[in-house]
Design an enzyme around this catalytic site. Sequence first.
Site, PDB file in Angstrom:
ATOM      1  N   ARG A 171       4.165   0.230   2.824  1.00  0.00           N
ATOM      2  CA  ARG A 171       3.434   0.970   3.855  1.00  0.00           C
ATOM      3  C   ARG A 171       3.324   2.418   3.405  1.00  0.00           C
ATOM      4  NH1 ARG A 171       1.988  -3.177   5.538  1.00  0.00           N
ATOM      5  NH2 ARG A 171       2.226  -4.088   7.608  1.00  0.00           N
ATOM      6  N   HIS A 187      -5.618  -1.533   0.784  1.00  0.00           N
ATOM      7  CA  HIS A 187      -4.666  -2.456   1.433  1.00  0.00           C
ATOM      8  C   HIS A 187      -5.067  -3.918   1.149  1.00  0.00           C
ATOM      9  CE1 HIS A 187      -1.491  -2.491   4.822  1.00  0.00           C
ATOM     10  NE2 HIS A 187      -1.437  -3.628   4.161  1.00  0.00           N
ATOM     11  N   GLU A 217      -5.006   4.933   6.883  1.00  0.00           N
ATOM     12  CA  GLU A 217      -5.901   4.092   6.070  1.00  0.00           C
ATOM     13  C   GLU A 217      -7.225   3.945   6.786  1.00  0.00           C
ATOM     14  OE1 GLU A 217      -3.827   0.431   5.404  1.00  0.00           O
ATOM     15  OE2 GLU A 217      -2.447   1.350   4.010  1.00  0.00           O
TER      16      GLU A 217
HETATM   17  O1  LIG Z   1       0.232  -5.367   5.055  1.00  0.00           O
HETATM   18  C1  LIG Z   1       0.286  -6.537   5.030  1.00  0.00           C
HETATM   19  C2  LIG Z   1       1.238  -7.311   5.764  1.00  0.00           C
HETATM   20  O2  LIG Z   1       1.899  -6.771   6.660  1.00  0.00           O
HETATM   21  O3  LIG Z   1       1.351  -8.492   5.459  1.00  0.00           O
END
Ligand SMILES: O=CC(=O)O
Length: 355
Positions: free
Chosen positions: A272, A320, A301
């Site tokens: 994160r 992401h 983001e």
């Molecule tokens: O960010 C992706 C997840 O939480 O799987």
Amino acid sequence: MGFMALQKCPIANCHLLGWQLEASFHETMEENEHPYTLINVIGGTNGVYEDHVEFLEKHFKLITMKEFTENKQDLSHKIKAIFMWFHKPVVDRDLLQSLPNLKVIANCGVGVDHLDLKLISSFGVKVANTPFAVSNPTADLGMALMLASARRIVEGHQIAVSPDTKCFMADWLGEEINGATLGIIGMGTIGYKVAQRARAFEMNILYHNRNRRNEADEQAVGAVYCPKLEDLLQGSDFVILSVNLSPQTQKLIGRKELELMKPTATLINISRGQVVDQDALVNALKNGVIKAAALDVTYPEPLPRDHALLHLKNVIITPHLGSATSKARHLMMRNMVESILAGVSGLPVPNEVHV
Ligand SMILES: O=CC(=O)O
């Protein structure tokens, strides 16, 4: 139709579980009774697959947030599950209070930092996530970012396609990851899968984790435990972050930690954005404190278009993409469907996240 939808799904080993849940769910269902599911958005363009929507619709009446907001009085007692696709809908006290019969929230992905688990559990509601669906593709992406940064693939692409390029340069070099040391911060399922991949690339592996892995796990990937984060930071050529976001991991990597890293080292983040102090990272990258960063996650983001990280040559950013494969997305959907079916039927919820 529901079973046909299951058969279409490429994840073969889940058919049985889905089918069993579907069958037992029918046994507990009164004639014509339809538990309602609150779903934020449906439709292929949002990454929710039509076959899974069909499957959900066989068992549930799907309600969008918009429909719910417009007709709260009629709907609030009927809704038993929330289908949470990419952090939507936002689950707060107001929503929980307006859904007295809510039993389960199925969250796509592994991270649940956007959910107040204590609050949700105080309403007697269960939360499930989809950890197994995301671990392989996220570990793959970590390796892809490490290789892309080490071998300067993004810059290389730009040179290869640039209209100004007349000849390719023989002195334009990257680094090999073979024989280099990878420090893995967060040796959960994803971190361990990164280690397995790095082992195949003949990297040396250090790791830091709340709990030490057992000896067999360590030996299988040749990983050396660093109880002190400093030791891992000082000893690694590549440092990869695969921790959950929590109050303990917020800004885990700040100025002090970056200064402990080698000036030749690269930071890779697949966890994160908030795990890194981004201002400190920008300074470190501008001033040669570390060599480069490869980030699948940032905060926020996307970053504002004028953010310094978007304009540094020694940074690669992806939007992401950890779980962004069609295989993973299908499996996430299936796991969510299974958790909802179990949760509304009073069965143990697969992949339940405990507070
Ligand atoms: O960010 C992706 C997840 O939480 O799987």
